[in-house]
Design a protein around this motif. Structure first.
Motif, PDB file in Angstrom:
ATOM      1  N   HIS A 106     -52.596  55.680 -69.462  1.00 11.94           N
ATOM      2  CA  HIS A 106     -53.781  55.921 -70.342  1.00 11.94           C
ATOM      3  C   HIS A 106     -53.475  55.324 -71.685  1.00 11.94           C
ATOM      4  CE1 HIS A 106     -56.586  57.854 -67.978  1.00 11.94           C
ATOM      5  NE2 HIS A 106     -55.781  58.824 -67.586  1.00 11.94           N
ATOM      6  N   GLU A 107     -52.113  55.543 -71.999  1.00  8.50           N
ATOM      7  CA  GLU A 107     -51.502  54.775 -73.213  1.00  8.50           C
ATOM      8  C   GLU A 107     -51.524  53.263 -73.234  1.00  8.50           C
ATOM      9  OE1 GLU A 107     -50.973  56.297 -76.210  1.00  8.50           O
ATOM     10  OE2 GLU A 107     -50.514  54.692 -77.209  1.00  8.50           O
ATOM     11  N   THR A 108     -51.127  52.937 -72.003  1.00  7.92           N
ATOM     12  CA  THR A 108     -50.983  51.451 -71.738  1.00  7.92           C
ATOM     13  C   THR A 108     -52.377  50.879 -71.709  1.00  7.92           C
ATOM     14  OG1 THR A 108     -49.188  51.641 -70.463  1.00  7.92           O
ATOM     15  CG2 THR A 108     -50.263  49.738 -69.982  1.00  7.92           C
ATOM     16  N   LYS A 109     -53.273  51.542 -71.200  1.00  5.59           N
ATOM     17  CA  LYS A 109     -54.886  51.065 -71.145  1.00  5.59           C
ATOM     18  C   LYS A 109     -55.314  50.908 -72.602  1.00  5.59           C
ATOM     19  CE  LYS A 109     -58.147  52.423 -68.571  1.00  5.59           C
ATOM     20  NZ  LYS A 109     -58.980  53.111 -67.484  1.00  5.59           N
ATOM     21  N   ARG A 110     -55.090  51.919 -73.507  1.00  2.00           N
ATOM     22  CA  ARG A 110     -55.488  51.773 -75.093  1.00  2.00           C
ATOM     23  C   ARG A 110     -54.693  50.848 -75.792  1.00  2.00           C
ATOM     24  NH1 ARG A 110     -55.638  57.991 -74.973  1.00  2.00           N
ATOM     25  NH2 ARG A 110     -53.383  57.715 -75.076  1.00  2.00           N
ATOM     26  N   GLU A 111     -53.461  50.644 -75.477  1.00  2.00           N
ATOM     27  CA  GLU A 111     -52.560  49.472 -75.982  1.00  2.00           C
ATOM     28  C   GLU A 111     -53.438  48.329 -75.572  1.00  2.00           C
ATOM     29  OE1 GLU A 111     -48.246  51.490 -76.519  1.00  2.00           O
ATOM     30  OE2 GLU A 111     -48.605  49.941 -75.042  1.00  2.00           O
ATOM     31  N   LYS A 142     -56.420  47.367 -74.722  1.00  2.00           N
ATOM     32  CA  LYS A 142     -57.560  47.382 -75.244  1.00  2.00           C
ATOM     33  C   LYS A 142     -57.368  47.021 -76.915  1.00  2.00           C
ATOM     34  CE  LYS A 142     -62.106  49.380 -76.408  1.00  2.00           C
ATOM     35  NZ  LYS A 142     -62.350  48.233 -76.974  1.00  2.00           N
ATOM     36  N   TYR A 143     -56.406  47.602 -77.413  1.00  2.00           N
ATOM     37  CA  TYR A 143     -56.149  47.377 -78.803  1.00  2.00           C
ATOM     38  C   TYR A 143     -55.710  45.715 -79.027  1.00  2.00           C
ATOM     39  CZ  TYR A 143     -53.495  47.327 -83.144  1.00  2.00           C
ATOM     40  OH  TYR A 143     -52.974  46.940 -84.344  1.00  2.00           O
TER      41      TYR A 143
END
Length: 67
Positions: free
Chosen positions: A9-14, A16-17
């Motif tokens: 999930h952190e990778t997905k957020r990154e 998207k960022y």
């Protein structure tokens, strides 16, 4: 939730960022090109400086888009 799921999930957020930052940079380049066209006018296309500047921004735009 396991550690692996949380890191995904952190990778997905990154992702998207950085995608949002990329889109912002592309919009800025497009607006700069539009402003340059408006300031110089489309009739000045033969001006070497105008053409060189436009080509460089186009190359930068392609580089950013390829990221």
């Amino acid at each position: 939730m396991s550690f692996h799921e949380d890191s995904f999930h952190e990778t997905k957020r990154e992702r998207k960022y950085y995608e949002d930052k990329k889109q912002k940079a592309l919009r800025y380049i497009d607006h700069t090109l539009e402003d340059w066209h408006d300031a110089i006018g489309f009739g000045s296309g033969s001006d070497g400086r105008f053409k060189k500047f436009t080509q460089k921004l186009t190359v930068i735009r392609k580089m950013v888009n390829d990221i």
